[in-house]
Design a protein around this motif. Structure first.
Motif: not given
Length: 126
Positions: A33-36, A53-58
């Motif tokens: 899950d997320g960005i690649i 990515v979870c809000g302002r955190h990655a």
């Protein structure tokens, strides 16, 4: 080399790329899950980096390049991912780098990262 966000149809090639290094255990990119972000030339993927990515955190992991393609590619993958982070409002980035991976440490330090050498990350699949 073209740097872009991966598409769902890239998952098999990303899985093959991650497995080709011998560095990571079995990984199915379709389960990430997320960005690649991928580096592509003539329809072939030569590098990738993943972020959750979870809000302002990655959290960043799976920075991978094919043998013979190291050079500037890891830095460009990270810079492309950083641009995506800015677009989606990420402000804090974390990642784990093995202490003997001096090339990755140099890249992360060049991007402004600091390291806490007394910290270990535990992981297990449920």
């Amino acid at each position: 080399m073209h740097y872009r966000i991966a598409k769902l149809e890239d998952a098999p090639a990303i899985t093959e790329l991650l497995g080709s290094t011998g560095y990571y255990g079995p990984v199915d990119a379709a389960e990430l899950d997320g960005i690649i972000v991928v580096a592509e030339r003539d329809g072939v993927l030569h590098g990738c980096v993943w972020a959750m990515v979870c809000g302002r955190h990655a959290y960043i992991d799976y920075l991978t390049v094919r043998p013979g393609y190291s050079g500037i590619m890891p830095l460009r993958l990270m810079k492309t991912l950083e641009a995506v982070f800015r677009q989606v409002g990420v402000q804090y980035v974390r990642g784990v780098v093995k202490s003997d991976n001096t090339a990755a440490i140099r890249i992360d330090e060049a991007l402004g990262a600091t390291f806490d050498h007394d910290y270990s990350l535990g992981y297990r699949r449920l």
